[in-house]
Scaffold this motif. Structure first.
Motif, PDB file in Angstrom:
ATOM      1  N   VAL A  84      49.663  98.878  67.257  1.00 10.87           N
ATOM      2  CA  VAL A  84      50.065  97.767  67.852  1.00 10.87           C
ATOM      3  C   VAL A  84      49.957  96.544  66.848  1.00 10.87           C
ATOM      4  CG1 VAL A  84      49.977  96.050  69.765  1.00 10.87           C
ATOM      5  CG2 VAL A  84      50.220  98.464  69.997  1.00 10.87           C
ATOM      6  N   PHE A  85      50.822  95.654  66.636  1.00  9.81           N
ATOM      7  CA  PHE A  85      50.484  94.601  66.082  1.00  9.81           C
ATOM      8  C   PHE A  85      51.376  93.408  66.584  1.00  9.81           C
ATOM      9  CE2 PHE A  85      53.679  96.659  63.704  1.00  9.81           C
ATOM     10  CZ  PHE A  85      54.828  95.759  63.345  1.00  9.81           C
ATOM     11  N   GLY A  86      51.277  91.943  66.247  1.00 10.71           N
ATOM     12  CA  GLY A  86      52.116  90.752  66.644  1.00 10.71           C
ATOM     13  C   GLY A  86      53.202  90.773  65.525  1.00 10.71           C
ATOM     14  N   LYS A  87      54.281  90.606  65.850  1.00  8.84           N
ATOM     15  CA  LYS A  87      55.519  90.223  64.882  1.00  8.84           C
ATOM     16  C   LYS A  87      55.843  88.927  65.034  1.00  8.84           C
ATOM     17  CE  LYS A  87      60.022  92.456  64.301  1.00  8.84           C
ATOM     18  NZ  LYS A  87      61.130  93.290  64.630  1.00  8.84           N
ATOM     19  N   PRO A  88      56.191  88.100  64.119  1.00  6.56           N
ATOM     20  CA  PRO A  88      56.510  86.694  64.492  1.00  6.56           C
ATOM     21  C   PRO A  88      57.745  86.646  65.373  1.00  6.56           C
ATOM     22  CG  PRO A  88      55.970  87.002  62.093  1.00  6.56           C
ATOM     23  CD  PRO A  88      55.994  88.400  63.053  1.00  6.56           C
ATOM     24  N   ASP A  89      57.753  85.680  66.404  1.00 10.06           N
ATOM     25  CA  ASP A  89      58.799  85.623  67.245  1.00 10.06           C
ATOM     26  C   ASP A  89      59.030  84.054  67.374  1.00 10.06           C
ATOM     27  OD1 ASP A  89      60.170  87.018  69.679  1.00 10.06           O
ATOM     28  OD2 ASP A  89      59.775  85.086  70.201  1.00 10.06           O
ATOM     29  N   PRO A  90      60.487  83.574  67.422  1.00 12.60           N
ATOM     30  CA  PRO A  90      60.665  82.268  67.403  1.00 12.60           C
ATOM     31  C   PRO A  90      60.205  81.478  68.928  1.00 12.60           C
ATOM     32  CG  PRO A  90      62.765  83.565  67.606  1.00 12.60           C
ATOM     33  CD  PRO A  90      61.377  84.359  67.032  1.00 12.60           C
TER      34      PRO A  90
END
Ligand code: 6R9
Length: 641
Positions: A541-547
């Motif tokens: 699991v990782f964080g994906k850039p999101d506006p």
């Protein structure tokens, strides 16, 4: 840095009184003993401390040693004598528009009544109580009733699922749970009691459950265990003498995600924490006696603990408290409330601003926001576009933006512009300068200070009164998490840079923790939960850039049954994560792969998954066990294009 982010012309909010700040800041570091002795007068003490700071057992720092006080007395009783008896402590607004005004006297009576009921149930000083509540008046009442009798509470955010609640009950060994039948969110009822019942199946320490009737949904009451709140708290005029607590008795435990699957229970003190939250609110926002303060967070997070409950009550302010979604029934909910209740200070998160920004200016423009004089943000770095919108559209280019950098563990603000001490010219995206007593440094991997303009790890070189005392039941983890990367220094887990004017810019997490809509979520916690469904053998699991959210949760999953239907599998995993950890943990995207990149020693290389998924260069792959795993990630992404 300058050219990238820019400095807005800030003459309106530039207060050349910055030299007041410099002077106070200097004193706080040069003569902490006198500084904190004076500052602690913000509270009323039964008896004074005999030592400001005991650092003989580093890093277990103890503040105001020997001092005696009660937080509920400080938050409520003392205001009754100071002409605030009939002042509103809270203006509560429900999602359906219902409103309730609770004065300091009303709060006092509610707290005493509940404190009495708790004593009648056999709750004693030092007992642990878990609160699993929506944003209702009974939430601060329960926190303060616990504090009044010396019970230690642990609040579990009402958006958490049964597994997360059970884990916190077990870790804190709570003997009592206070919950509600349900809470409101987007026009629907969240059935809290039902979730609590599921959690209680996984725990054994809770003797009683107090249930508040709020949403009026049907609930199952278990005989001899469950009690209706309204049946045990009459409206008689009871008085419970506040316990004389030691400054270093714990006030509450609040769990937060870390770099392992198990959340850490940050233990906060009675004295140091209270001095810190009240002082920091005053320094940073400088609210006036008659201001209406609105911290639009949920009480279940540290922001709500410190700045909806403890700091504003200790200072005797009037707070707005809102239960519900900021876009319900329409995206002007926040603006409508500001207009209706003439809010003067709004403190919210960048993610909320970005969410509301999406709907355009027409929503704020429907409302008169002219009562606003100060705006604030918390939770993640604020991007300049959101800052500008907040400043221009919401604040009409009149209100300074107080960008507050801090953490669950720090108790209160650490770096922020300080309106009470003279505002610096603001730079959108920078939290500016440290609060009094806060001594930051930015270090490289070797523990050396980086040069101006260089990115590094932010640390604090000395203790401050609001810092956590330890991790519940785990002193070792406290030392390991916060004081071992750079021995002697408190390690925050964030990257930062200091520019040539001395401004601090926070640049996001430097560890395996994501920041999703301002919430700190552990990647490993979610991976563990995915595997615990029994449907997957492993997950990354990782964080994906999101506006809007800052980061969105992305999960790559290796299924147990290679032939399972992908859509069914994905929706089943989502469903189970929602029930176990709670809706905020549900991955935004789940991708099925045959294998994951791992080191030869078998550790999942999350960094590689993330880089490949984001089409970046994955960096050093020499430790990779099987290079076909990288192609797997690539093809999983291709399959979705
Ligand atoms: C209060 C709170 C803490 C983490 C922290 C950092 C991020 C919070 C920030 C910020 C940049 C700000 N963070 N405020 N980053 N600028 N103004 O949010 O506590 O939930 O424990 O999260 O949030 O990464 O380490 P918590």
């Amino acid at each position: 840095m300058e050219s990238e982010k820019g400095t807005l012309p800030m003459n309106e909010v530039y207060n050349p009184g910055m030299n007041v700040y410099s002077e106070i800041y200097r004193k706080s570091l040069e003569d902490p003993e006198n500084f904190w002795a004076k500052q602690a007068e913000i509270l009323t003490w039964y008896s004074k401390w005999n030592k400001i700071l005991d650092d003989s057992k580093k890093p277990f720092y103890r503040w105001f040693v020997g001092g005696k006080l009660n937080v509920s007395y400080n938050a409520v009783d003392r205001h009754l004598e100071q002409h605030r008896r009939n002042k509103a402590a809270y203006i509560w607004v429900g999602e359906n528009g219902e409103e309730k005004i609770v004065t300091y006297d009303g709060l006092y009576r509610r707290i005493n009544n509940l404190a009495k009921a708790l004593l009648n149930l056999g709750i004693k000083k030092g007992d642990r109580i878990v609160l699993y509540l929506p944003m209702i008046i009974e939430a601060p009442v329960a926190m303060l009733a616990a504090a009044r009798i010396g019970a230690v509470f642990s609040f579990v955010f009402a958006g958490f699922g049964a597994g997360a609640l059970a884990e916190r009950i077990n870790d804190s060994k709570a003997v009592l749970l206070i919950t509600a039948d349900g809470g409101f969110r987007n026009g629907k009822v969240v059935e809290l009691k039902k979730i609590a019942d599921e959690a209680l199946e996984m725990t054994s320490t809770v003797r009683n459950v107090i249930v508040i009737k709020h949403a009026r949904n049907d609930v199952n009451m278990v005989e001899d265990r469950d009690i209706w709140y309204h049946e045990i708290v009459g409206d008689s005029h009871t008085y419970v003498e506040p316990e004389h607590m030691d400054a270093n008795d714990p006030l509450f435990i609040l769990y937060t995600s870390g770099t392992t699957g198990k959340p850490k229970g940050a233990v906060h003190s009675t004295g140091g924490y209270s001095v810190w939250v009240a002082s920091t609110l005053k320094w940073a926002f400088n609210p006036d006696e008659d201001d209406r303060w609105w911290c639009a967070a949920d009480i279940g997070w540290i922001t709500g603990h410190s700045y909806i409950v403890f700091a504003p009550l200790i200072l005797g302010l009037t707070s707005i408290m809102y239960e519900g979604s900021i876009t319900y029934p329409e995206p002007d909910r926040l603006w409508e409330i500001i207009e209706k209740y003439r809010v003067n200070i709004l403190y919210t998160s960048p993610t909320a601003i970005r969410t509301l920004m999406k709907f355009g200016e027409k929503y704020p423009q429907r409302h008169d926001l002219s009562t606003l004089k100060v705006l604030g943000t918390v939770g993640e770095p604020i991007n300049p576009a959101a800052w500008k919108w907040y400043y221009e559209i919401i604040g009409n280019s009149r209100c300074p933006i107080i960008d507050t950098y801090w953490q669950t563990e720090t108790g209160g603000f650490m770096i922020a512009p300080q309106r009470g001490l003279g505002l610096p010219p603001l730079k959108p995206g920078s939290a500016t300068f440290p609060l009094p007593g806060v001594d930051p440094a930015i270090l490289d991997d070797a523990g050396k200070e980086v040069r101006t303009g260089e990115k590094g790890y932010i640390v604090f070189r000395r203790p401050w009164p609001g810092m956590l005392m330890t991790v519940n039941n785990d002193d070792e983890r406290y030392v390991k998490t916060y004081f071992s990367k750079f021995p002697g220094y408190y390690y925050c887990g964030d990257y930062a840079v200091k520019d040539e004017d001395g401004y601090y810019w926070l640049l996001g997490r430097s560890d395996e923790v994501m920041n999703v809509s301002g919430h700190r979520l552990g990647t490993i916690e979610i991976e563990d939960a995915i595997v615990a469904t029994g449907l997957a053998v492993e997950a990354a699991v990782f964080g994906k850039p999101d506006p809007v959210k800052g980061e969105a949760i992305s999960a790559f999953v290796v299924p147990k049954d290679a032939n399972a239907d992908r859509h069914e599998l994905i929706s089943e995993i989502r469903k189970r994560i929602r029930a176990d950890l709670g809706p905020i943990y549900v991955p935004d995207e789940i991708r099925i792969v045959k294998l994951l990149p791992k080191t030869r020693s078998g550790k999942i290389m999350r960094r590689v998954v993330k880089a490949v998924a984001l089409n970046q260069i994955p960096g050093d792959l020499t430790t990779l066990e099987d290079s076909t795993s990288v192609d797997e990630i690539k093809s999983a992404i291709e399959a979705f294009k």
